[in-house]
Write a protein that holds these residues in place. Structure first.
Motif, PDB file in Angstrom:
ATOM      1  N   LYS A  95     -50.578   9.737  -9.765  1.00 28.01           N
ATOM      2  CA  LYS A  95     -50.556   8.439 -10.453  1.00 28.01           C
ATOM      3  C   LYS A  95     -49.150   8.039 -10.873  1.00 28.01           C
ATOM      4  N   SER A  96     -48.341   9.028 -11.256  1.00 29.72           N
ATOM      5  CA  SER A  96     -46.974   8.706 -11.665  1.00 29.72           C
ATOM      6  C   SER A  96     -46.091   9.936 -11.513  1.00 29.72           C
ATOM      7  N   ARG A  97     -44.810   9.646 -11.453  1.00 32.79           N
ATOM      8  CA  ARG A  97     -43.797  10.705 -11.347  1.00 32.79           C
ATOM      9  C   ARG A  97     -42.574  10.243 -12.122  1.00 32.79           C
ATOM     10  N   VAL A  98     -42.091  11.100 -13.017  1.00 38.84           N
ATOM     11  CA  VAL A  98     -40.895  10.793 -13.803  1.00 38.84           C
ATOM     12  C   VAL A  98     -39.888  11.906 -13.544  1.00 38.84           C
ATOM     13  N   HIS A 130     -66.372  14.007  -9.873  1.00 32.07           N
ATOM     14  CA  HIS A 130     -65.888  14.057 -11.250  1.00 32.07           C
ATOM     15  C   HIS A 130     -64.366  14.019 -11.178  1.00 32.07           C
ATOM     16  N   VAL A 131     -63.747  13.207 -12.015  1.00 33.55           N
ATOM     17  CA  VAL A 131     -62.294  13.060 -12.004  1.00 33.55           C
ATOM     18  C   VAL A 131     -61.686  13.835 -13.163  1.00 33.55           C
ATOM     19  N   VAL A 132     -60.670  14.631 -12.851  1.00 35.88           N
ATOM     20  CA  VAL A 132     -59.906  15.362 -13.852  1.00 35.88           C
ATOM     21  C   VAL A 132     -58.477  14.836 -13.805  1.00 35.88           C
ATOM     22  N   THR A 133     -57.961  14.379 -14.937  1.00 33.32           N
ATOM     23  CA  THR A 133     -56.571  13.928 -15.024  1.00 33.32           C
ATOM     24  C   THR A 133     -55.747  15.056 -15.621  1.00 33.32           C
ATOM     25  N   MET A 134     -54.618  15.334 -14.983  1.00 35.00           N
ATOM     26  CA  MET A 134     -53.795  16.455 -15.432  1.00 35.00           C
ATOM     27  C   MET A 134     -52.326  16.094 -15.255  1.00 35.00           C
ATOM     28  N   PHE A 135     -51.492  16.647 -16.110  1.00 32.67           N
ATOM     29  CA  PHE A 135     -50.047  16.498 -15.999  1.00 32.67           C
ATOM     30  C   PHE A 135     -49.468  17.807 -15.496  1.00 32.67           C
ATOM     31  N   GLY A 136     -48.393  17.715 -14.757  1.00 36.49           N
ATOM     32  CA  GLY A 136     -47.661  18.889 -14.306  1.00 36.49           C
ATOM     33  C   GLY A 136     -46.186  18.679 -14.576  1.00 36.49           C
ATOM     34  N   GLU A 137     -45.531  19.723 -15.040  1.00 38.34           N
ATOM     35  CA  GLU A 137     -44.103  19.648 -15.334  1.00 38.34           C
ATOM     36  C   GLU A 137     -43.389  20.787 -14.630  1.00 38.34           C
TER      37      GLU A 137
END
Length: 160
Positions: A95-98, A130-137
């Motif tokens: 969804k996004s990348r910073v 089922h949708v799982v939203t997750m962040f990765g760093e």
């Protein structure tokens, strides 16, 4: 269903007979009506049962900070057969990348990347999902920070 019959000219014709449609009825549990869970949740539960018994061990060691961890390869290797057996797909959507570029203590570039991803857990049995939203760093001095961040997001989407 096909049946043999005759058409108006007296010759044989193949006609399509209606097929009865069967609609699943709600299940009954102690006299209370319940609905069956979508297959995606059955698949996740099936995998969870195996993992609760076998787990995915932290067999790797970070030498600098001296902590144990499980890598993305450990997770992928443990899950691949389980996902196939449960007929479950995990489809990522970034969804996004910073990206934040900083300098290391040696005055060399370091890239800090954060990604936000949706992971669609999809049952191939009935298409439920089922949708799982997750962040990765992650950080890297070369071109791997985004790959590392995507791997972290996937790993924790699966483990959480």
């Amino acid at each position: 269903m096909y049946t043999n019959g005759t058409n108006g000219a007296g010759t044989s014709a193949l006609t399509l007979a209606p097929v009865p449609i069967v609609i699943d009825q709600p299940a009954s549990l102690n006299g209370h009506l319940t609905t069956l869970a979508p297959e995606v949740y059955r698949a996740i539960n099936k995998i969870s049962k195996v993992l609760s018994r076998d787990g995915i061990g932290k067999g790797r060691q970070n030498e600098q900070q001296t902590y144990k961890f499980r890598g993305i390869d450990d997770v992928m290797n443990a899950l691949s057969a389980l996902l196939a057996g449960a007929e479950l797909l995990i489809l990522p959507r970034m969804k996004s990348r910073v990206v934040d570029e900083r300098l290391s203590s040696a005055n060399k570039p370091l890239f800090f990347v954060t990604v936000e991803a949706d992971f669609d857990f999809v049952s191939v049995v009935d298409g439920s999902h089922h949708v799982v939203t997750m962040f990765g760093e992650a950080m890297d001095s070369g071109d791997k920070a985004t790959n590392k961040a995507m791997s972290a997001a996937y790993k924790y989407a699966c483990l959480q």
